[in-house]
Design a protein around this motif. Structure first.
Motif, PDB file in Angstrom:
ATOM      1  N   PHE A 143      -2.799  15.003   9.433  1.00 29.03           N
ATOM      2  CA  PHE A 143      -3.161  14.918   8.019  1.00 29.03           C
ATOM      3  C   PHE A 143      -1.891  14.609   7.230  1.00 29.03           C
ATOM      4  CE2 PHE A 143      -4.314  16.950   3.894  1.00 29.03           C
ATOM      5  CZ  PHE A 143      -5.411  16.147   3.606  1.00 29.03           C
ATOM      6  N   GLY A 144      -1.933  13.541   6.450  1.00 28.65           N
ATOM      7  CA  GLY A 144      -0.780  13.150   5.647  1.00 28.65           C
ATOM      8  C   GLY A 144      -1.162  12.984   4.188  1.00 28.65           C
ATOM      9  N   VAL A 145      -0.335  13.550   3.269  1.00 28.03           N
ATOM     10  CA  VAL A 145      -0.582  13.459   1.829  1.00 28.03           C
ATOM     11  C   VAL A 145       0.706  13.005   1.141  1.00 28.03           C
ATOM     12  CG1 VAL A 145      -1.218  14.680  -0.271  1.00 28.03           C
ATOM     13  CG2 VAL A 145      -2.330  15.264   1.892  1.00 28.03           C
ATOM     14  N   GLY A 146       0.610  11.924   0.377  1.00 30.39           N
ATOM     15  CA  GLY A 146       1.736  11.432  -0.408  1.00 30.39           C
ATOM     16  C   GLY A 146       1.417  11.544  -1.892  1.00 30.39           C
ATOM     17  N   GLY A 147       2.186  12.372  -2.617  1.00 20.53           N
ATOM     18  CA  GLY A 147       1.874  12.605  -4.032  1.00 20.53           C
ATOM     19  C   GLY A 147       2.049  11.386  -4.903  1.00 20.53           C
ATOM     20  N   SER A 148       3.096  10.583  -4.650  1.00 25.22           N
ATOM     21  CA  SER A 148       3.322   9.394  -5.488  1.00 25.22           C
ATOM     22  C   SER A 148       3.674   8.174  -4.663  1.00 25.22           C
ATOM     23  CB  SER A 148       4.458   9.681  -6.494  1.00 25.22           C
ATOM     24  OG  SER A 148       5.673   9.970  -5.803  1.00 25.22           O
ATOM     25  N   GLY A 203      -2.939   9.026  -0.321  1.00 27.78           N
ATOM     26  CA  GLY A 203      -1.769   8.744  -1.140  1.00 27.78           C
ATOM     27  C   GLY A 203      -2.157   8.074  -2.437  1.00 27.78           C
ATOM     28  N   THR A 204      -1.191   8.002  -3.370  1.00 28.21           N
ATOM     29  CA  THR A 204      -1.484   7.355  -4.657  1.00 28.21           C
ATOM     30  C   THR A 204      -1.487   5.845  -4.537  1.00 28.21           C
ATOM     31  OG1 THR A 204       0.872   7.509  -5.225  1.00 28.21           O
ATOM     32  CG2 THR A 204      -0.583   9.284  -5.982  1.00 28.21           C
ATOM     33  N   SER A 205      -0.517   5.276  -3.795  1.00 30.90           N
ATOM     34  CA  SER A 205      -0.453   3.823  -3.675  1.00 30.90           C
ATOM     35  C   SER A 205      -1.227   3.312  -2.465  1.00 30.90           C
ATOM     36  CB  SER A 205       1.007   3.358  -3.614  1.00 30.90           C
ATOM     37  OG  SER A 205       1.658   3.919  -2.487  1.00 30.90           O
ATOM     38  N   ALA A 206      -1.102   4.003  -1.347  1.00 29.84           N
ATOM     39  CA  ALA A 206      -1.822   3.568  -0.139  1.00 29.84           C
ATOM     40  C   ALA A 206      -2.074   4.770   0.762  1.00 29.84           C
ATOM     41  CB  ALA A 206      -1.034   2.498   0.612  1.00 29.84           C
ATOM     42  N   GLY A 207      -3.256   4.792   1.355  1.00 29.58           N
ATOM     43  CA  GLY A 207      -3.600   5.828   2.332  1.00 29.58           C
ATOM     44  C   GLY A 207      -4.000   5.170   3.630  1.00 29.58           C
ATOM     45  N   GLY A 256      -9.512   8.330   8.322  1.00 27.17           N
ATOM     46  CA  GLY A 256      -9.809   8.092   6.911  1.00 27.17           C
ATOM     47  C   GLY A 256      -8.542   7.784   6.133  1.00 27.17           C
ATOM     48  N   GLY A 257      -8.634   6.861   5.208  1.00 25.31           N
ATOM     49  CA  GLY A 257      -7.506   6.521   4.343  1.00 25.31           C
ATOM     50  C   GLY A 257      -7.997   6.393   2.905  1.00 25.31           C
ATOM     51  N   ALA A 258      -7.319   7.073   1.968  1.00 27.11           N
ATOM     52  CA  ALA A 258      -7.755   7.050   0.570  1.00 27.11           C
ATOM     53  C   ALA A 258      -6.548   6.925  -0.347  1.00 27.11           C
ATOM     54  CB  ALA A 258      -8.534   8.326   0.233  1.00 27.11           C
ATOM     55  N   ALA A 259      -6.660   6.063  -1.358  1.00 26.23           N
ATOM     56  CA  ALA A 259      -5.607   5.867  -2.355  1.00 26.23           C
ATOM     57  C   ALA A 259      -6.190   5.121  -3.534  1.00 26.23           C
ATOM     58  CB  ALA A 259      -4.426   5.109  -1.757  1.00 26.23           C
ATOM     59  N   SER A 260      -5.430   5.092  -4.644  1.00 25.54           N
ATOM     60  CA  SER A 260      -5.915   4.380  -5.828  1.00 25.54           C
ATOM     61  C   SER A 260      -5.878   2.875  -5.653  1.00 25.54           C
ATOM     62  CB  SER A 260      -5.075   4.783  -7.052  1.00 25.54           C
ATOM     63  OG  SER A 260      -3.694   4.497  -6.820  1.00 25.54           O
ATOM     64  N   GLY A 263      -6.837   1.734   0.767  1.00 25.82           N
ATOM     65  CA  GLY A 263      -7.157   2.722   1.792  1.00 25.82           C
ATOM     66  C   GLY A 263      -7.484   2.015   3.097  1.00 25.82           C
ATOM     67  N   ILE A 264      -6.825   2.396   4.173  1.00 24.50           N
ATOM     68  CA  ILE A 264      -6.999   1.724   5.464  1.00 24.50           C
ATOM     69  C   ILE A 264      -7.284   2.786   6.525  1.00 24.50           C
ATOM     70  CG2 ILE A 264      -5.934   0.279   7.233  1.00 24.50           C
ATOM     71  CD1 ILE A 264      -4.120  -0.855   5.035  1.00 24.50           C
ATOM     72  N   ALA A 265      -8.325   2.540   7.338  1.00 19.39           N
ATOM     73  CA  ALA A 265      -8.671   3.453   8.428  1.00 19.39           C
ATOM     74  C   ALA A 265      -8.978   2.643   9.684  1.00 19.39           C
ATOM     75  CB  ALA A 265      -9.868   4.317   8.049  1.00 19.39           C
ATOM     76  N   VAL A 266      -8.353   3.020  10.797  1.00 15.35           N
ATOM     77  CA  VAL A 266      -8.563   2.355  12.088  1.00 15.35           C
ATOM     78  C   VAL A 266      -8.781   3.430  13.140  1.00 15.35           C
ATOM     79  CG1 VAL A 266      -7.612   0.810  13.821  1.00 15.35           C
ATOM     80  CG2 VAL A 266      -7.069   0.443  11.407  1.00 15.35           C
TER      81      VAL A 266
END
Length: 301
Positions: A143-148, A203-207, A256-260, A263-266
């Protein structure tokens, strides 16, 4: 009776944990990283490599006589539960979590009677048997989380198993097997695998989330009366040469990948299987089942 046996087992150690209770684990690795303003990277890897040989035999040119039964048997039980995980949380930068679980197993389980041997069970059964049981669980989660910034989570579970289970009489100058009861040459292999890979990147820019489960299983299960062997049974069931192999496999991956912005998931799942199961009577062998269905005709399963 005469018994020539070899038995091996590799089992996970059971620990009692508060709240959770009993947990059986072969290996477990976890990495955690956190940062308030910079980047955070958390990762772990669990790697297991096993070489297991279990053999029972009556060697070449031996002479063995028992008033009752003769048994040559090799058995092997392998249970592996391994896991790896990574957690990375950053309040102001990028978060990268990586988990890698890898296992390599090379196992050989054999029971045999050598060429030129004379083995007699005058008042009982003669058995050559090899059995193996493999139960593998492999889990990788991150699990990875990037605030900005960018968040990346990658989980990979890989298991490579090279196994053989064989019961046989050797080719060459013929061995002689004689029994007042039945003669069985049997081999059995059972393989169960559970593969799980999961990852989430936010992340905010890319997940970015990447998860993969890879299983390679190359297996041989064989029962054989070798070339030029002479086999004579006076038992009611006669002669049986049988090989049985079973596989039960579950492989699951989720990412799962999520960002504003992106978002990329493989999540690929890859299974490579090569299964060989054989029962045979060799060239020039003579098989007599005197009280069976038909003299000279063995049961092949």
């Amino acid at each position: 009776s005469i018994n020539v046996t070899a038995d091996a087992s590799l089992l996970p150690k059971t620990e009692t944990l508060p709240v959770i209770g009993d947990v059986a684990v072969t290996s477990f690795a976890a990495g955690i990283a956190a940062s308030g303003s910079g980047s955070a990277v958390g990762g772990s890897s669990s790697v297991n490599v096993f070489f297991i040989d279990t053999h029972a035999s009556i060697d070449d040119n031996a002479k063995v006589t028992a008033g009752q039964n003769v048994k040559v048997e090799a058995t092997d039980k392998l249970t592996v539960m391994s896991a790896a995980g990574g957690l990375a949380v950053s309040g102001g930068g990028s978060g990268v979590g990586i988990g890698l679980d890898v296992g390599v197993i090379d196992r050989s389980t054999t029971a045999w009677i050598g060429s030129g041997s004379e083995v007699k069970a005058t008042g009982g059964n003669l058995t050559i048997n090899a059995d193996s049981e493999d139960d593998i669980t492999s889990i990788a989660a991150t699990f990875g989380v990037g605030g900005s910034g960018v968040a990346v989570a990658a989980s990979i579970a890989v298991q490579v198993t090279l196994t053989e289970t064989r019961a046989y009489t050797e080719d060459g100058p013929g061995s002689k097997l004689t029994a007042g009861g039945d003669i069985d040459v049997t081999a059995g292999g059972d393989f169960d695998a559970l593969m799980i890979g999961g990852s989430i990147g936010v992340g905010t820019s890319a997940g970015i989330g990447v998860a993969s489960a890879v299983l390679v299983h190359i297996d041989t299960v064989e029962a054989r009366i070798g070339d030029d062997s002479i086999v004579t049974s006076d038992g009611t069931n006669g002669v049986e040469v049988s090989a049985k192999s079973t596989e039960d496999i579950i492989a699951l991956t989720a990412a799962g990948g999520a960002a504003s912005s992106a978002g990329i998931a493989v999540a690929p799942t890859i299974n490579v299987m090569e299964e060989t199961t054989k029962a045979s009577v060799g060239r020039g062998a003579v098989v007599n089942a005197n009280n069976g269905i038909a003299a000279g005709t063995p049961d092949l399963l």
